[in-house]
Design a protein around this motif. Structure first.
Motif, PDB file in Angstrom:
ATOM      1  N   GLN A 278      47.237  30.253  58.781  1.00  0.00           N
ATOM      2  CA  GLN A 278      47.091  31.696  58.591  1.00  0.00           C
ATOM      3  C   GLN A 278      46.128  32.006  57.459  1.00  0.00           C
ATOM      4  OE1 GLN A 278      50.755  33.710  57.645  1.00  0.00           O
ATOM      5  NE2 GLN A 278      50.112  35.602  58.625  1.00  0.00           N
ATOM      6  N   TYR A 279      45.294  33.025  57.666  1.00  0.00           N
ATOM      7  CA  TYR A 279      44.296  33.540  56.724  1.00  0.00           C
ATOM      8  C   TYR A 279      43.079  32.617  56.598  1.00  0.00           C
ATOM      9  CZ  TYR A 279      48.239  36.504  55.487  1.00  0.00           C
ATOM     10  OH  TYR A 279      49.293  37.361  55.549  1.00  0.00           O
ATOM     11  N   VAL A 280      43.292  31.322  56.397  1.00  0.00           N
ATOM     12  CA  VAL A 280      42.146  30.421  56.198  1.00  0.00           C
ATOM     13  C   VAL A 280      41.284  30.354  57.444  1.00  0.00           C
ATOM     14  CG1 VAL A 280      41.480  28.020  55.784  1.00  0.00           C
ATOM     15  CG2 VAL A 280      43.252  29.092  54.380  1.00  0.00           C
ATOM     16  N   THR A 281      41.886  30.408  58.628  1.00  0.00           N
ATOM     17  CA  THR A 281      41.114  30.360  59.866  1.00  0.00           C
ATOM     18  C   THR A 281      40.856  31.756  60.435  1.00  0.00           C
ATOM     19  OG1 THR A 281      43.158  29.917  61.095  1.00  0.00           O
ATOM     20  CG2 THR A 281      41.830  28.028  60.475  1.00  0.00           C
ATOM     21  N   GLY A 282      40.807  32.754  59.564  1.00  0.00           N
ATOM     22  CA  GLY A 282      40.471  34.110  59.995  1.00  0.00           C
ATOM     23  C   GLY A 282      41.507  34.666  60.942  1.00  0.00           C
ATOM     24  N   ARG A 283      41.053  35.433  61.924  1.00  0.00           N
ATOM     25  CA  ARG A 283      41.982  36.028  62.889  1.00  0.00           C
ATOM     26  C   ARG A 283      42.647  34.967  63.766  1.00  0.00           C
ATOM     27  NH1 ARG A 283      42.858  41.493  64.174  1.00  0.00           N
ATOM     28  NH2 ARG A 283      44.257  40.502  65.635  1.00  0.00           N
ATOM     29  N   PHE A 284      42.110  33.752  63.747  1.00  0.00           N
ATOM     30  CA  PHE A 284      42.619  32.711  64.621  1.00  0.00           C
ATOM     31  C   PHE A 284      44.035  32.294  64.243  1.00  0.00           C
ATOM     32  CE2 PHE A 284      41.821  28.809  67.194  1.00  0.00           C
ATOM     33  CZ  PHE A 284      41.273  29.447  68.277  1.00  0.00           C
ATOM     34  N   GLY A 285      44.309  32.155  62.939  1.00  0.00           N
ATOM     35  CA  GLY A 285      45.566  31.577  62.508  1.00  0.00           C
ATOM     36  C   GLY A 285      46.716  32.570  62.466  1.00  0.00           C
ATOM     37  N   LEU A 286      47.824  32.194  63.100  1.00  0.00           N
ATOM     38  CA  LEU A 286      49.031  33.007  63.111  1.00  0.00           C
ATOM     39  C   LEU A 286      50.017  32.509  62.058  1.00  0.00           C
ATOM     40  CD1 LEU A 286      49.612  33.183  66.975  1.00  0.00           C
ATOM     41  CD2 LEU A 286      48.675  34.992  65.533  1.00  0.00           C
ATOM     42  N   ASN A 287      50.992  33.337  61.734  1.00  0.00           N
ATOM     43  CA  ASN A 287      52.058  32.918  60.850  1.00  0.00           C
ATOM     44  C   ASN A 287      52.863  31.803  61.521  1.00  0.00           C
ATOM     45  OD1 ASN A 287      55.143  33.233  60.164  1.00  0.00           O
ATOM     46  ND2 ASN A 287      53.998  33.925  58.373  1.00  0.00           N
ATOM     47  N   PRO A 288      53.092  30.686  60.836  1.00  0.00           N
ATOM     48  CA  PRO A 288      53.752  29.548  61.487  1.00  0.00           C
ATOM     49  C   PRO A 288      55.154  29.840  61.989  1.00  0.00           C
ATOM     50  CG  PRO A 288      53.550  29.186  59.109  1.00  0.00           C
ATOM     51  CD  PRO A 288      52.704  30.379  59.445  1.00  0.00           C
ATOM     52  N   ASP A 289      55.893  30.684  61.281  1.00  0.00           N
ATOM     53  CA  ASP A 289      57.259  30.956  61.729  1.00  0.00           C
ATOM     54  C   ASP A 289      57.309  31.961  62.879  1.00  0.00           C
ATOM     55  OD1 ASP A 289      58.417  29.145  59.991  1.00  0.00           O
ATOM     56  OD2 ASP A 289      58.587  30.604  58.372  1.00  0.00           O
ATOM     57  N   MET A 290      56.284  32.809  63.023  1.00  0.00           N
ATOM     58  CA  MET A 290      56.226  33.679  64.206  1.00  0.00           C
ATOM     59  C   MET A 290      56.037  32.827  65.458  1.00  0.00           C
ATOM     60  SD  MET A 290      54.491  37.361  63.472  1.00  0.00           S
ATOM     61  CE  MET A 290      52.798  36.822  63.314  1.00  0.00           C
ATOM     62  N   VAL A 291      55.220  31.785  65.360  1.00  0.00           N
ATOM     63  CA  VAL A 291      55.006  30.876  66.486  1.00  0.00           C
ATOM     64  C   VAL A 291      56.169  29.900  66.621  1.00  0.00           C
ATOM     65  CG1 VAL A 291      53.455  29.115  67.456  1.00  0.00           C
ATOM     66  CG2 VAL A 291      52.511  31.069  66.208  1.00  0.00           C
ATOM     67  N   GLY A 292      56.795  29.580  65.474  1.00  0.00           N
ATOM     68  CA  GLY A 292      57.815  28.555  65.424  1.00  0.00           C
ATOM     69  C   GLY A 292      59.233  29.084  65.552  1.00  0.00           C
ATOM     70  N   VAL A 293      59.998  29.006  64.461  1.00  0.00           N
ATOM     71  CA  VAL A 293      61.445  29.255  64.564  1.00  0.00           C
ATOM     72  C   VAL A 293      61.789  30.649  65.071  1.00  0.00           C
ATOM     73  CG1 VAL A 293      62.138  27.501  62.903  1.00  0.00           C
ATOM     74  CG2 VAL A 293      61.522  29.782  62.073  1.00  0.00           C
ATOM     75  N   ARG A 294      60.946  31.646  64.767  1.00  0.00           N
ATOM     76  CA  ARG A 294      61.237  32.998  65.245  1.00  0.00           C
ATOM     77  C   ARG A 294      60.871  33.178  66.724  1.00  0.00           C
ATOM     78  NH1 ARG A 294      58.789  37.254  61.214  1.00  0.00           N
ATOM     79  NH2 ARG A 294      59.951  38.651  62.625  1.00  0.00           N
ATOM     80  N   SER A 295      60.302  32.126  67.336  1.00  0.00           N
ATOM     81  CA  SER A 295      60.074  32.107  68.778  1.00  0.00           C
ATOM     82  C   SER A 295      60.927  31.043  69.463  1.00  0.00           C
ATOM     83  CB  SER A 295      58.597  31.852  69.084  1.00  0.00           C
ATOM     84  OG  SER A 295      57.795  32.967  68.737  1.00  0.00           O
ATOM     85  N   GLY A 296      61.936  30.549  68.756  1.00  0.00           N
ATOM     86  CA  GLY A 296      62.832  29.552  69.332  1.00  0.00           C
ATOM     87  C   GLY A 296      62.280  28.145  69.322  1.00  0.00           C
ATOM     88  N   VAL A 297      61.198  27.909  68.583  1.00  0.00           N
ATOM     89  CA  VAL A 297      60.501  26.624  68.546  1.00  0.00           C
ATOM     90  C   VAL A 297      60.697  26.015  67.158  1.00  0.00           C
ATOM     91  CG1 VAL A 297      58.237  25.510  68.684  1.00  0.00           C
ATOM     92  CG2 VAL A 297      58.792  27.405  70.233  1.00  0.00           C
TER      93      VAL A 297
END
Length: 425
Positions: free
Chosen positions: A72-91
């Motif tokens: 997140q942030y370092v890769t511009g718009r590309f990078g998402l918050n890890p927990d939005m993709v991860g535990v908060r998505s059941g992953v």
């Protein structure tokens, strides 16, 4: 009957599917001190402090997303918050594919991997710039942007976090530099003794002079001889030129031979995925080994705080914003809609990715002593509309949605704002 010593958490009455241990049935799962304590037909409810009724739901080993973009942030718009993709998505585990490089890995470790509730690993970019917004700045990915020695050193010294190398074999790069960058990526992989994960399908666009004599149909035949068993071919169902399907709509014959020789296939779902291409590929035996969602800020609606700069929000390079079609459970539903049984899809997000990461001794299974990483899913029945970015529409009679997960025994509800909503057909 399990030992009646006290457990912290008991998941009661769900359909437990654990391919690594050969379990598939209605079971109870007990957790103690952040680890799996028991998986039994019946465990006495009074033996646990917290009892959760998961009847009617699927209980899986913590799901592993093999293709995320979470720097997140370092890769511009590309990078998402890890927990939005991860535990908060059941992953419970997300692998960032090529976000950090040898230069930026320390920041990834400190600000992403160590801060996230999600278990995070990385396939280190072969490029010095890592996963920056390359579709805007393709020349950053030239051979001059690769330092083989520095990347090997970084990967070798950080194998607790780095589980592979990420490279790109796509017509935009080949038209500019030929196969040189892929040869360097393969060299990094061999010297670091880590698998190479190869992106296929046009990504950066062609230079002004066209394809400079390069033919997208030849990329597969030129790249695969550089690879070895355990390496990963990504985006088998890409809708873009230079993928598994040639211009005649036929799977390249070398693909089946490569799979037979031990190369793996990862779906890398997201905006590359095409139902049309998948329907042509599956009968040819292109069965995925692992399944990644490939969510990033250019194919996912990311809520932006007021006043956040967003200079690319409306431009033509960001055509998929707001469609929210992608998550790991949505990718699993896509596989099932294509005729792959649930029992064959579950290993793609549990047992197989754990093997790919070399972590089968600690994650990817519901075995006593393993980390208590557990994904609990809704298994909805009905008629649901699924769409890809070609706007092909598929009616599915089954839809998987995350309910919650446990990460080292701690519960996280599936409340990520980037999860797709079920659409009735």
């Amino acid at each position: 009957m399990a030992d009646v010593s006290r457990y912290d958490t008991l998941l009661r009455g769900g359909r437990v599917i654990c391919p690594a241990s050969g379990v598939d049935g209605i079971k109870d799962v007990a957790i103690r001190d952040g680890r799996i304590a028991a998986v039994e037909d019946t465990i006495i409810p009074t033996s646990a402090t917290d009892v959760i009724d998961v009847s009617g739901k699927l209980v899986l080993p913590g799901m592993i997303d093999t293709h995320g973009h979470i720097y997140q942030y370092v890769t511009g718009r590309f990078g998402l918050n890890p927990d939005m993709v991860g535990v908060r998505s059941g992953v419970t585990t997300v692998v960032d594919q090529g976000g950090p490089s040898c230069m930026t890995l320390p920041g990834f470790r400190h600000y992403i991997a160590e801060k996230a509730d999600t278990r995070v690993y990385a396939f280190l970019s072969a490029y010095l710039v890592g996963g920056l917004e390359g579709h805007f700045y393709p020349n950053l990915y030239s051979p001059e942007g690769v330092d083989v020695d520095a990347t090997v050193k970084s990967a070798t010294e950080n194998k607790d976090l780095v589980r592979g190398i990420k490279g790109h074999a796509e017509i935009g790069g080949f038209a500019r530099w030929g196969i040189k960058v892929m040869e360097m990526a393969a060299q990094i992989s061999r010297r670091s003794q880590l698998p190479l994960y190869v992106h296929f399908g046009q990504l950066w666009g062609l230079p002004e002079s066209g394809a400079n004599g390069e033919d997208a149909n030849t990329i597969m035949e030129r790249v695969i001889p550089l690879l070895q068993p355990g390496d990963v071919l990504a985006h088998p169902f890409t809708r873009h030129p230079g993928g598994f399907i040639n211009e005649e709509g036929v799977v390249h014959p070398i693909i089946r031979a490569a799979m037979d020789a031990g190369l793996r296939v990862d779906v890398g779902h997201g905006s590359h995925f095409s139902y049309r291409v998948a329907r042509a590929s599956l009968p040819a035996g292109v069965i995925p080994y692992t399944l990644g969602a490939d969510m990033h800020g250019y194919n996912t609606e990311v809520p932006q705080p007021a006043g956040t700069p967003d200079e690319h929000h409306d431009d033509e390079n960001h055509p998929f914003l707001g469609q929210a079609r992608f998550s790991l459970t949505q990718a699993m539903s896509s596989m099932m809609a294509l005729g792959i049984p649930l029992e064959d899809v579950v290993p793609m997000v549990t047992k197989n990715p754990a093997e790919m990461l070399g972590l089968s001794d600690r994650i990817g299974a519901l075995k006593p002593g393993y980390a208590a990483d557990v994904s609990v899913l809704h298994d909805d029945r009905g008629r649901f509309l699924l769409r890809d970015n070609e706007d092909t529409r598929v009616i599915a009679d089954r839809l998987l949605r995350p309910a919650f997960c446990l990460r080292n025994g701690k519960r996280f509800d599936a409340d990520s704002p980037i999860l797709p909503h079920a659409v009735a057909a």
